[in-house]
Structures are given as C-alpha cells and as structure tokens.
Design a protein around this motif. Sequence first.
Motif, PDB file in Angstrom:
ATOM      1  N   ALA A  32       0.787  -1.224   0.093  1.00 52.78           N
ATOM      2  CA  ALA A  32      -0.026   0.024   0.137  1.00 52.78           C
ATOM      3  C   ALA A  32       0.825   1.318   0.021  1.00 52.78           C
ATOM      4  O   ALA A  32       0.573   2.182  -0.699  1.00 52.78           O
ATOM      5  N   MET A  33       1.885   1.102   0.734  1.00 50.43           N
ATOM      6  CA  MET A  33       2.892   2.351   0.780  1.00 50.43           C
ATOM      7  C   MET A  33       3.651   2.541  -0.558  1.00 50.43           C
ATOM      8  O   MET A  33       3.595   3.802  -1.111  1.00 50.43           O
ATOM      9  N   ASN A  34       3.916   1.428  -1.421  1.00 51.36           N
ATOM     10  CA  ASN A  34       4.574   1.585  -2.590  1.00 51.36           C
ATOM     11  C   ASN A  34       3.684   2.281  -3.792  1.00 51.36           C
ATOM     12  O   ASN A  34       3.777   3.125  -4.397  1.00 51.36           O
ATOM     13  N   ASN A  35       2.208   1.860  -3.574  1.00 54.95           N
ATOM     14  CA  ASN A  35       1.344   2.255  -4.547  1.00 54.95           C
ATOM     15  C   ASN A  35       0.735   3.618  -4.300  1.00 54.95           C
ATOM     16  O   ASN A  35       0.792   4.566  -5.316  1.00 54.95           O
ATOM     17  N   LEU A  36       1.048   3.947  -3.058  1.00 56.78           N
ATOM     18  CA  LEU A  36       0.349   5.416  -2.686  1.00 56.78           C
ATOM     19  C   LEU A  36       1.662   6.293  -3.066  1.00 56.78           C
ATOM     20  O   LEU A  36       1.644   7.334  -3.554  1.00 56.78           O
ATOM     21  N   GLY A  37       2.839   5.779  -2.948  1.00 57.09           N
ATOM     22  CA  GLY A  37       4.163   6.610  -3.166  1.00 57.09           C
ATOM     23  C   GLY A  37       4.057   7.041  -4.709  1.00 57.09           C
ATOM     24  O   GLY A  37       4.445   7.990  -5.189  1.00 57.09           O
TER      25      GLY A  37
ATOM     26  N   GLU B 232       4.088  15.315  -5.747  1.00 62.34           N
ATOM     27  CA  GLU B 232       4.212  15.471  -4.051  1.00 62.34           C
ATOM     28  C   GLU B 232       5.447  14.447  -3.993  1.00 62.34           C
ATOM     29  O   GLU B 232       5.201  13.409  -3.124  1.00 62.34           O
ATOM     30  N   LEU B 233       6.396  14.726  -4.136  1.00 61.94           N
ATOM     31  CA  LEU B 233       7.597  14.135  -3.996  1.00 61.94           C
ATOM     32  C   LEU B 233       8.176  14.090  -2.869  1.00 61.94           C
ATOM     33  O   LEU B 233       8.779  12.731  -2.589  1.00 61.94           O
ATOM     34  N   GLN B 234       8.217  14.890  -1.869  1.00 55.24           N
ATOM     35  CA  GLN B 234       8.724  14.817  -0.496  1.00 55.24           C
ATOM     36  C   GLN B 234       7.915  13.455   0.239  1.00 55.24           C
ATOM     37  O   GLN B 234       8.617  12.651   0.916  1.00 55.24           O
ATOM     38  N   GLU B 235       6.522  13.544   0.236  1.00 54.69           N
ATOM     39  CA  GLU B 235       5.691  12.583   0.967  1.00 54.69           C
ATOM     40  C   GLU B 235       6.055  11.328   0.164  1.00 54.69           C
ATOM     41  O   GLU B 235       6.033  10.247   1.045  1.00 54.69           O
ATOM     42  N   ALA B 236       6.138  11.131  -1.168  1.00 51.65           N
ATOM     43  CA  ALA B 236       6.377  10.187  -1.715  1.00 51.65           C
ATOM     44  C   ALA B 236       7.568   9.181  -1.167  1.00 51.65           C
ATOM     45  O   ALA B 236       7.540   8.386  -1.038  1.00 51.65           O
ATOM     46  N   GLU B 237       8.790  10.107  -1.131  1.00 57.70           N
ATOM     47  CA  GLU B 237      10.192   9.441  -0.661  1.00 57.70           C
ATOM     48  C   GLU B 237      10.199   8.929   0.428  1.00 57.70           C
ATOM     49  O   GLU B 237      10.565   8.110   0.964  1.00 57.70           O
TER      50      GLU B 237
ATOM     51  N   LEU C 214       7.396   7.780   2.171  1.00 58.47           N
ATOM     52  CA  LEU C 214       6.697   6.483   2.145  1.00 58.47           C
ATOM     53  C   LEU C 214       7.512   5.370   1.604  1.00 58.47           C
ATOM     54  O   LEU C 214       7.401   4.312   2.166  1.00 58.47           O
ATOM     55  N   LEU C 215       7.973   5.586   0.485  1.00 64.51           N
ATOM     56  CA  LEU C 215       9.039   4.699  -0.053  1.00 64.51           C
ATOM     57  C   LEU C 215      10.153   4.186   0.837  1.00 64.51           C
ATOM     58  O   LEU C 215      10.516   2.868   0.692  1.00 64.51           O
ATOM     59  N   SER C 216      10.622   5.151   1.420  1.00 65.05           N
ATOM     60  CA  SER C 216      11.879   4.960   2.317  1.00 65.05           C
ATOM     61  C   SER C 216      11.506   4.033   3.433  1.00 65.05           C
ATOM     62  O   SER C 216      11.827   3.127   3.760  1.00 65.05           O
ATOM     63  N   LEU C 217      10.125   4.139   3.844  1.00 67.11           N
ATOM     64  CA  LEU C 217       9.618   3.276   4.990  1.00 67.11           C
ATOM     65  C   LEU C 217       9.337   2.068   4.700  1.00 67.11           C
ATOM     66  O   LEU C 217       9.611   1.093   5.362  1.00 67.11           O
ATOM     67  N   ALA C 218       8.820   1.828   3.338  1.00 66.18           N
ATOM     68  CA  ALA C 218       8.404   0.593   2.735  1.00 66.18           C
ATOM     69  C   ALA C 218       9.792  -0.281   2.624  1.00 66.18           C
ATOM     70  O   ALA C 218       9.783  -1.308   3.154  1.00 66.18           O
ATOM     71  N   VAL C 219      10.790   0.315   2.159  1.00 68.34           N
ATOM     72  CA  VAL C 219      11.978  -0.498   2.043  1.00 68.34           C
ATOM     73  C   VAL C 219      12.743  -0.744   3.240  1.00 68.34           C
ATOM     74  O   VAL C 219      13.612  -1.670   3.736  1.00 68.34           O
TER      75      VAL C 219
END
Length: 742
Positions: free
Chosen positions: A518-523, A531-536, A538-543
């Motif tokens: 879900a984090m990956n798809n939302l990112g 909205e690059l800052q929040e995307a980064e 979320l994706l950083s948290l996912a990995v």
Amino acid sequence: MAELDADLGHIIPSSVLAPFWAKLVVGFVSLVCFARSYDGDFVFDDSEAIINNKDLRAETPLGDLWHHDFWGSRLSSNTSHKSYRPLTVLTFRINYYLSGGFYPMSFHVVNILLHGGISVLMVDVFSVLFGGLQYSSRGRRLNLAPRSSLLAALLFAAHPVHTECVAGVVGRADLLGALFFLLSFLGYCKAFRETGNKEGTHSTFWVLLSIVLGAVAMLCKEQGITVLGLNAVFDILVIGKLNVLEMVQKVLHKDKSLENLGALRNGGLLFRMTLLASGGAGVLYMRWKIMGTGPPAFTEVDNPASFADSMLVRAINYNYYYSLNAWLLLCPWWLCFDWSMGCIPLIKSAGDWRVIALAALWFCLIGLICQALCSEDSHKRRILTLGLGFLIIPFLPASNLFFRVGFVVAERVLYLPSAGYCMLLTFGFGALSKHTKKKKLIATVVLGILFINMLRCMIRSGEWRNEEQLFRSALSVCPLNAKVHYNVGKNLADKGNQTAAIRYYREAVRLNPKYVHAMNNLGNILKERNELQEAEELLSLAVQIQPDFAAAWMNLGIVQNSLKRFEAAEQSYRTAIKHRRKYPDCYYNLGRLYADLNRHVDALNAWRNATVLKPEHSLAWNNMIILLDNTGNLAQAEAVGREALELIPNDHSLMFSLANVLGKSQKYKESEALFLKAIKAHPNAASYHGNLAVLYHRWGHLDLAKKHYEISLQLDPTASGTKENYSLLRRKLEQKQKKDGK
C-alpha cells in the motif's frame, strides 16, 4: 433409512424421485445459482494464477507444470507458495489454447459446468451416505434414501459459500479436487458391488483405483487426499458395521470376546485399511519430495494466530476460526473475498465476548458426537458419524493442526466440508418433521432456505463479475481489513481516479502500518502528482520495513531522480536490481538516470540490458534510438531501430523513431513508408504528422508537407515547432508563386 425418507415426504414430492429427474433438478438448480458469473472478468487471484502465469502459454514446455507451483513459480524457490496443482494448471492451459487467449468467459463456463457435474454426483454420494450400500441382483446400486439424497444435493448445489470456487476462476482447483474426491469415494463403494458385501469380500482393483483417484484429487487441490480418510471411516461404519461405542466399552471392560474384531479381520477390513494407509503415506511422501525446500513461508498478516507466542492464544483463535467457518455454512450472508489483514482481530484473553462462539461450536459438536456414538438407532449413528466425517476430514488441511496455513478464513476450503453440513441439516429437517405435527411449516422453512440461498448465490455471483463490485462488497463485511481497502484503492487507481485511490491507500496504511505494498502504490501516485517529499518518505519506510522489496527500491529511485538526488537514485536502482536480478523496468529507469547525467554509454548499456531481459520493452528500444539519433550516431540508431521492429513489428512509436532517423539519412522513401504506417496505426498523433511534414519539406514535396503541417496543427494547435516550420513553408510557397507569376 425408509423412516427418514418418509419424514421428508411432505418436502420432496414423489414425482421427482426417479434418478434421472432428481439429477436433472439438482443440475438445473446449480446452473441457475451461478450462471450470472459466466461473462465475468478475471478477478483477484485470477490475475496471478492465469494472466501472469507463463505455464499457460504454448512456449512453456508441458513438463514445467510438474516442477512449478500453482502460480507458475519453481517449487524449489524459497518464495514459492508450494501449492502443487499441476492438473488444475493443465486445464487452464487447455482453456487458454481452445479459446485462443485470455478470454474469461470460457474459463467461467467450465467452472459453472464443473459445479453442476459435482452437484449431480452428490445425489449418488448422499444416497450411499444416507441409505447405505446395497445392490440389486443385477449389480446395480440401490438408492434407499431418494428424498434425503435429493434434498441434501439441492442444499449443496445452492450453497452461497461455493461462490468463490465457482465464480472465481482459481476456484477450479477446489472444484476439480472435489470432483475426483467424489469419484474416489464412489469408486471405493464399487469395490463391494459384485458381492453386495457378502462375507466382507471386496474388489482390490476398485480399492486401488480409489487410491489413484485420491492422488489425482490431490494433484488438483491438496485437500483431495483426505478422501482416503473418508473411505476408511465409511468402510469401518458401513461395510464393517462397527459399533465404535460398543468396541470402546468392551476394551475398557477387558471383554475377551470382542467378536466384531475377529469378524472384521476375517472380512478384509484390516487389509483395506493397510492399502489406504500405505497409499496415502506413499502419495504424501511423493508430495513432500516434490515440494523440495520445505513448507512455504507465510507472514503474520496472512495468519496472525499462528504467530502468537502463547499456545493458549493460538488454540483459542484457531477454535474461533472454526466457529466462523461453521457460521459461514450456517448463515452464508456475510461473504468476503479475503479475511486476512486485521479482518478478524486476535482474541487475546478469555474475557473477550467472542469466546462464546467457541463454546457454542463445541456444545453443538459434542452433542452431535454423543448422538453419533451413543444413539441406540444404528442408522442415526451412521448418518451422524458420516456427516461429521464429511464435515471435518476434508477441512483438516486448513485447520492449522498439522501445519501453518496462509489464511485466516477461506470460503473456498468449505466446498467439500459443506457436503457434510448439508447431510447433517437434511437429517435435522427429517428429525424435526418426525417430532412435529406442523409438517407444512417445516416444508416452508426448507423451501425458504433453498430459495434464499439461490437468491444469495445469484447476488454474490454478480459481485464476483468484476473487481470493483467484489472489492466494494467486502468493505461492509471486513472494514478492518487493510487488504480490502488496498484492493479498492488499486482498482480506482487503475481507472484513473487517483484522488479516491489515495484515500483508500491511506486507510490501508492506517489499518496496517507495515503494509508495504500500500505504501508503494500510494508513493507512486504521489510521485505522479509531484508530491515528491511525501512519496520519498513512504517509499523509504517501505524498504526499511521490507529491505528486499525491489519494486519499492525502484520507485524510490524514480522519486530521488526527480528530486535531482542522482547518487541516491542510482544506489536505489542498484539495490532493486540486487534483489531482483531480472528487472527490465529498473534497468530502463537506470538508463534514464544516466541519460540525464549525459553518461550516454552507461544509458545505452542499461537499456540494452532491459531489452535483453524483456525483448518487447518498447520504451527501452525507443530511448536507445533517440539517444543515438541525438548524438549523431545515425547508422547505429538505424541498426537498433531495425532490430527493434523485427521483435515488435507493430509498434508505431518504433516506426516513428526509425522514420526520423531514416529521414535524416536521406532515405526518404523508406522513411515516408514508416511514417505513413505509424500514422495508420495512430492517426491522431500530431507529432507523427508534423515530422512527416518535415520529411516532405526536406524532400521537396511541398504540397504534401503543407497538408500534414495543417493536420498536425489541427490536432495540436500549440506545437510551436510545427507552427514555425509551417510559417517557413508558407513563405517558401509564396515566393515560389511569385516567381511562377513572373
């Protein structure tokens, strides 16, 4: 059994009791219940098991089916689900071949027909379970319980819990497993046909064939092997006429007579039990050897109770799951495509009110078991024991008792156990009818249940027709299930409704803060909305949560590239490739990064890797052609373009790119042909007309150039380059007209 059948006389009219008519009615009801799903889409797990499963395609050798799991992965892989169902996958492959591609209608029709055939077979199975095994002098099996078997078969045919198996194409595994399960049972019954079970003799051939059919059932769905257990129970109770309670009493009182035991041994029961046990053990050993690396690795979200530290907590929750399965059989109104990810919160203390459900389940089970063992009526003992056996034995592989399973509740695993439930329910209706004078009321209740179940089947089949209806139907049943919100969000995102998709993805992450997909798809969506800052974040948290999540690493690299953090982006891409070596899309994005950094050789190598791994990767081919064109390597660009078109001959974007290169190389005729072919495939592309106009402009075909400039500007009036070229052409034409006028 004549007594039970007589008790049901006011419910089942004698006019439909002939075997042909009984089976016709059952078959018709089964088809009516699920016919609505015949033209549905591929939904939920169908995508992975069918559309993305290379084992269905002709280029995959048939032999690979015996080394791959249900989803097309090698069984030896640590990531394999270990679900070994090669015969089911073979039927998918035949479906694919006969229908000429992934056309879901043919797949759905086969499922509906399979359920109809199984429901018809159930008439014969129930006639044996209710009426016993007796043959005429001509060797034909007698149906001594026509009303009971017909009513139970109708209840089975119209049970809404079967919708997942019938309307979901992957449910074919359960249908095929059930088909061969029933054939194995009926085959075992035929072992006693020739003698009518006189003196306990039997046909070893039919016993062995029954074991083979059980193995075939297991190759369709794992629980198919449990038919050997049901055969053993049937043999002991019906053929051997063993009174379990009497045997226990004699053993406890050390009765030395034990006449039954000797009779059974002489009658061949021990020999048949040995065959069944040996056959079952051999099949299970082969299954274990094929599985290779051990059981599959499931996560806590798949089956949270199995990860509980306390054995008591595990036991309480397993029993609560059993009670939920029983409730789905009793009241199949709240159905859901997935019951994982918080749908059923763990019971962590005895003070939880849901413990009442456990007590109710065991109260009913103990009551039935006591009646099955202690009743003075031998027919009642046999029916209740066989009904409980059919309910419990096929469910054992899903019980968590022998190994961890990858789900909490799964409606599909109730397909076979529901036959036992229908048998017990039919017996219950007969008992009620016997002890009440309001027989019309009982008949009304039975017919009402059948009608309501048929209606529910039709409604639920409609919900399984497409993913949007299926996923949304689960929101009211499992509002705490993160996967439900995730799937609704994914479906909305696929349809372009990003705003609504974000809302559901956020809810999925709120419900399960470790839900990396879900984090990956939302990112991804946030990245597309810049909205690059929040995307980064979320994706950083996912990995961080799942370090080997290759897709999230790649998407993180894309975001970092957009933020001009090139070194971090390269590192993310490299990490993604490290965790998934064959990752063409990641090589493509890595090539784009190198192109942005003017590292042209590295970019070309990355794109070349992408096309090696995925020869139909059009974007990678296109970028190679364009980069070589822009850097003046026209001969190399032409060679790459021709190579690409050989692999993807109908790709209009490749035709366009190669046409540009050929035009610059003054190969005007060939360039023109490619431009026209690209325009035919995609007539509304303004750039195609604009570049063809440039070609004609260079070539001296000014009227044709004017025509295509005008078409291009009609399609895209804002194209400044085309406007400028068109103005130059008009001035040139005006000058030419002036010269011609002089």
